[in-house]
Motif scaffolding. Structure first.
Motif, PDB file in Angstrom:
ATOM      1  N   GLY A 107       0.801  -1.212   0.000  1.00  0.00           N
ATOM      2  CA  GLY A 107       0.000   0.000   0.000  1.00  0.00           C
ATOM      3  C   GLY A 107       0.831   1.256   0.000  1.00  0.00           C
ATOM      4  O   GLY A 107       0.570   2.197  -0.769  1.00  0.00           O
ATOM      5  N   LEU A 108       1.863   1.303   0.856  1.00  0.00           N
ATOM      6  CA  LEU A 108       2.680   2.508   0.943  1.00  0.00           C
ATOM      7  C   LEU A 108       3.443   2.754  -0.346  1.00  0.00           C
ATOM      8  O   LEU A 108       3.479   3.888  -0.850  1.00  0.00           O
ATOM      9  N   MET A 109       4.051   1.716  -0.900  1.00  0.00           N
ATOM     10  CA  MET A 109       4.791   1.890  -2.154  1.00  0.00           C
ATOM     11  C   MET A 109       3.868   2.351  -3.278  1.00  0.00           C
ATOM     12  O   MET A 109       4.238   3.192  -4.100  1.00  0.00           O
ATOM     13  N   ALA A 110       2.645   1.828  -3.304  1.00  0.00           N
ATOM     14  CA  ALA A 110       1.704   2.194  -4.364  1.00  0.00           C
ATOM     15  C   ALA A 110       1.294   3.652  -4.269  1.00  0.00           C
ATOM     16  O   ALA A 110       1.325   4.376  -5.274  1.00  0.00           O
ATOM     17  N   VAL A 111       0.911   4.102  -3.070  1.00  0.00           N
ATOM     18  CA  VAL A 111       0.436   5.491  -2.959  1.00  0.00           C
ATOM     19  C   VAL A 111       1.581   6.476  -3.131  1.00  0.00           C
ATOM     20  O   VAL A 111       1.386   7.572  -3.674  1.00  0.00           O
ATOM     21  N   LEU A 112       2.783   6.109  -2.696  1.00  0.00           N
ATOM     22  CA  LEU A 112       3.917   7.011  -2.903  1.00  0.00           C
ATOM     23  C   LEU A 112       4.221   7.161  -4.388  1.00  0.00           C
ATOM     24  O   LEU A 112       4.514   8.262  -4.869  1.00  0.00           O
ATOM     25  N   ALA A 113       4.158   6.055  -5.122  1.00  0.00           N
ATOM     26  CA  ALA A 113       4.405   6.132  -6.563  1.00  0.00           C
ATOM     27  C   ALA A 113       3.342   6.984  -7.254  1.00  0.00           C
ATOM     28  O   ALA A 113       3.654   7.830  -8.103  1.00  0.00           O
ATOM     29  N   GLU A 114       2.079   6.784  -6.903  1.00  0.00           N
ATOM     30  CA  GLU A 114       1.001   7.561  -7.511  1.00  0.00           C
ATOM     31  C   GLU A 114       1.089   9.035  -7.146  1.00  0.00           C
ATOM     32  O   GLU A 114       0.724   9.910  -7.932  1.00  0.00           O
ATOM     33  N   SER A 115       1.567   9.328  -5.939  1.00  0.00           N
ATOM     34  CA  SER A 115       1.587  10.720  -5.468  1.00  0.00           C
ATOM     35  C   SER A 115       2.593  11.581  -6.220  1.00  0.00           C
ATOM     36  O   SER A 115       2.519  12.808  -6.161  1.00  0.00           O
ATOM     37  N   THR A 116       3.530  10.957  -6.941  1.00  0.00           N
ATOM     38  CA  THR A 116       4.511  11.747  -7.679  1.00  0.00           C
ATOM     39  C   THR A 116       3.855  12.558  -8.789  1.00  0.00           C
ATOM     40  O   THR A 116       4.428  13.546  -9.252  1.00  0.00           O
ATOM     41  N   ARG A 117       2.645  12.152  -9.196  1.00  0.00           N
ATOM     42  CA  ARG A 117       1.948  12.910 -10.238  1.00  0.00           C
ATOM     43  C   ARG A 117       0.553  13.349  -9.781  1.00  0.00           C
ATOM     44  O   ARG A 117      -0.300  13.648 -10.617  1.00  0.00           O
ATOM     45  N   ASP A 118       0.338  13.359  -8.480  1.00  0.00           N
ATOM     46  CA  ASP A 118      -0.982  13.719  -7.955  1.00  0.00           C
ATOM     47  C   ASP A 118      -0.793  14.529  -6.672  1.00  0.00           C
ATOM     48  O   ASP A 118      -0.557  13.970  -5.607  1.00  0.00           O
ATOM     49  N   ASP A 119      -0.875  15.858  -6.795  1.00  0.00           N
ATOM     50  CA  ASP A 119      -0.638  16.723  -5.637  1.00  0.00           C
ATOM     51  C   ASP A 119      -1.661  16.502  -4.529  1.00  0.00           C
ATOM     52  O   ASP A 119      -1.327  16.576  -3.342  1.00  0.00           O
ATOM     53  N   ALA A 120      -2.913  16.255  -4.908  1.00  0.00           N
ATOM     54  CA  ALA A 120      -3.952  16.035  -3.901  1.00  0.00           C
ATOM     55  C   ALA A 120      -3.677  14.762  -3.107  1.00  0.00           C
ATOM     56  O   ALA A 120      -3.884  14.714  -1.888  1.00  0.00           O
ATOM     57  N   LEU A 121      -3.197  13.736  -3.789  1.00  0.00           N
ATOM     58  CA  LEU A 121      -2.868  12.485  -3.111  1.00  0.00           C
ATOM     59  C   LEU A 121      -1.687  12.690  -2.173  1.00  0.00           C
ATOM     60  O   LEU A 121      -1.671  12.171  -1.052  1.00  0.00           O
ATOM     61  N   ARG A 122      -0.690  13.460  -2.613  1.00  0.00           N
ATOM     62  CA  ARG A 122       0.456  13.730  -1.753  1.00  0.00           C
ATOM     63  C   ARG A 122       0.017  14.463  -0.485  1.00  0.00           C
ATOM     64  O   ARG A 122       0.490  14.161   0.616  1.00  0.00           O
ATOM     65  N   ALA A 123      -0.906  15.410  -0.645  1.00  0.00           N
ATOM     66  CA  ALA A 123      -1.403  16.147   0.519  1.00  0.00           C
ATOM     67  C   ALA A 123      -2.162  15.225   1.469  1.00  0.00           C
ATOM     68  O   ALA A 123      -2.062  15.357   2.698  1.00  0.00           O
ATOM     69  N   ARG A 124      -2.906  14.281   0.911  1.00  0.00           N
ATOM     70  CA  ARG A 124      -3.655  13.352   1.764  1.00  0.00           C
ATOM     71  C   ARG A 124      -2.706  12.430   2.534  1.00  0.00           C
ATOM     72  O   ARG A 124      -2.939  12.120   3.701  1.00  0.00           O
ATOM     73  N   ILE A 125      -1.640  11.988   1.881  1.00  0.00           N
ATOM     74  CA  ILE A 125      -0.633  11.175   2.570  1.00  0.00           C
ATOM     75  C   ILE A 125      -0.017  11.974   3.711  1.00  0.00           C
ATOM     76  O   ILE A 125       0.158  11.466   4.829  1.00  0.00           O
ATOM     77  N   ARG A 126       0.311  13.203   3.441  1.00  0.00           N
ATOM     78  CA  ARG A 126       0.917  14.054   4.469  1.00  0.00           C
ATOM     79  C   ARG A 126      -0.019  14.239   5.660  1.00  0.00           C
ATOM     80  O   ARG A 126       0.386  14.097   6.821  1.00  0.00           O
ATOM     81  N   ASP A 127      -1.307  14.510   5.365  1.00  0.00           N
ATOM     82  CA  ASP A 127      -2.259  14.756   6.446  1.00  0.00           C
ATOM     83  C   ASP A 127      -2.633  13.469   7.195  1.00  0.00           C
ATOM     84  O   ASP A 127      -2.759  13.471   8.424  1.00  0.00           O
ATOM     85  N   SER A 128      -2.831  12.385   6.449  1.00  0.00           N
ATOM     86  CA  SER A 128      -3.365  11.160   7.040  1.00  0.00           C
ATOM     87  C   SER A 128      -2.305  10.274   7.687  1.00  0.00           C
ATOM     88  O   SER A 128      -2.617   9.513   8.605  1.00  0.00           O
ATOM     89  N   ILE A 129      -1.080  10.366   7.208  1.00  0.00           N
ATOM     90  CA  ILE A 129      -0.028   9.499   7.740  1.00  0.00           C
ATOM     91  C   ILE A 129       1.048  10.315   8.452  1.00  0.00           C
ATOM     92  O   ILE A 129       1.281  10.136   9.651  1.00  0.00           O
ATOM     93  N   VAL A 130       1.677  11.224   7.730  1.00  0.00           N
ATOM     94  CA  VAL A 130       2.827  11.936   8.286  1.00  0.00           C
ATOM     95  C   VAL A 130       2.438  12.796   9.488  1.00  0.00           C
ATOM     96  O   VAL A 130       2.991  12.642  10.582  1.00  0.00           O
ATOM     97  N   GLU A 131       1.491  13.715   9.305  1.00  0.00           N
ATOM     98  CA  GLU A 131       1.146  14.628  10.388  1.00  0.00           C
ATOM     99  C   GLU A 131       0.579  13.879  11.585  1.00  0.00           C
ATOM    100  O   GLU A 131       0.830  14.258  12.733  1.00  0.00           O
ATOM    101  N   ARG A 132      -0.194  12.829  11.341  1.00  0.00           N
ATOM    102  CA  ARG A 132      -0.778  12.076  12.458  1.00  0.00           C
ATOM    103  C   ARG A 132       0.277  11.349  13.275  1.00  0.00           C
ATOM    104  O   ARG A 132       0.169  11.250  14.500  1.00  0.00           O
ATOM    105  N   GLN A 133       1.312  10.851  12.627  1.00  0.00           N
ATOM    106  CA  GLN A 133       2.316  10.089  13.365  1.00  0.00           C
ATOM    107  C   GLN A 133       3.378  10.967  14.023  1.00  0.00           C
ATOM    108  O   GLN A 133       4.165  10.476  14.844  1.00  0.00           O
ATOM    109  N   LYS A 134       3.393  12.248  13.708  1.00  0.00           N
ATOM    110  CA  LYS A 134       4.298  13.158  14.424  1.00  0.00           C
ATOM    111  C   LYS A 134       3.919  13.266  15.902  1.00  0.00           C
ATOM    112  O   LYS A 134       4.719  13.726  16.710  1.00  0.00           O
TER     113      LYS A 134
END
Length: 204
Positions: A107-134
């Protein structure tokens, strides 16, 4: 377990059981089918819900997969092992154990690969995973200050930058070690990594 659900919508009340079944089915489908072949219809069938149920909760596959992966990382806990070094080692070992699971890795490898061309997806990863785990870094630093292992932060802005940097160092090192280098994150490596990290904190 801390659980995040997508933004609420008007209509019938949400079912926590349906959400859990859908996210679990998404992870199962990722392992078995991969990103490209995963469809919302297949996930609905696996979860035993109507396809419309998925669309009421998630706008599309990107959002669904991010939330399915984020739920795994919500399992992370900050252990109280008596010292900052031991606490860091405990979190890193948990993180590596989650990344070793096929559903997390796929799952992580897939969404990271897709996020390279999808700014909205990158923002969702940041909000849902990165910011929450800080939250783990914030809690760990606060506990270390209470123990007298770290001095209180004098500048809130500088403290926030330090939290970002610590998170990036831990997450970056463990993800690279497990998913790129494919090397074990064993106790010896974790102790060495923690020593380097603490040397940096002491210097700062």
């Amino acid at each position: 377990m801390q659980r995040r659900t997508p933004a609420s919508r008007t209509g019938r009340p949400r079912s926590a059981a349906a959400d859990a079944a859908i996210l679990a089915a998404t992870r199962q489908a990722l392992v078995e089918l991969g990103w490209s072949k995963l469809t919302l219809g297949d996930v609905a069938t696996r979860a035993g819900v109507a396809k419309t149920t998925l669309y009421r909760r998630w706008a599309g596959k990107n959002e669904l997969v991010v939330d399915a992966v984020a739920e795994l990382f919500d399992e992370l806990r900050l252990p109280d092992r008596g010292s900052l070094a031991a606490d860091i080692e405990g979190v890193v070992l948990q993180f590596a154990a989650i990344l070793a699971r096929p559903e997390a890795r796929s799952g992580l490898m897939a969404v990271l690969a897709e996020s390279t061309r999808d700014d909205a997806l990158r923002a969702r990863i940041r909000d849902s995973i990165v910011e929450r785990q800080k939250r783990l870094v914030v809690a760990g630093r606060a506990r270390a200050e209470q123990r007298g292992e770290l001095p209180p932060a004098a500048d809130p802005a500088e403290a926030a930058r330090a939290i970002d940097l610590i998170f990036d160092m831990v997450a970056g090192a463990v993800v690279h070690r497990t998913l790129v280098s494919a090397e074990p994150v064993d106790e010896e490596w974790v102790r060495s990594f923690t020593r380097v990290l603490l040397l940096g904190l002491s210097a700062a």
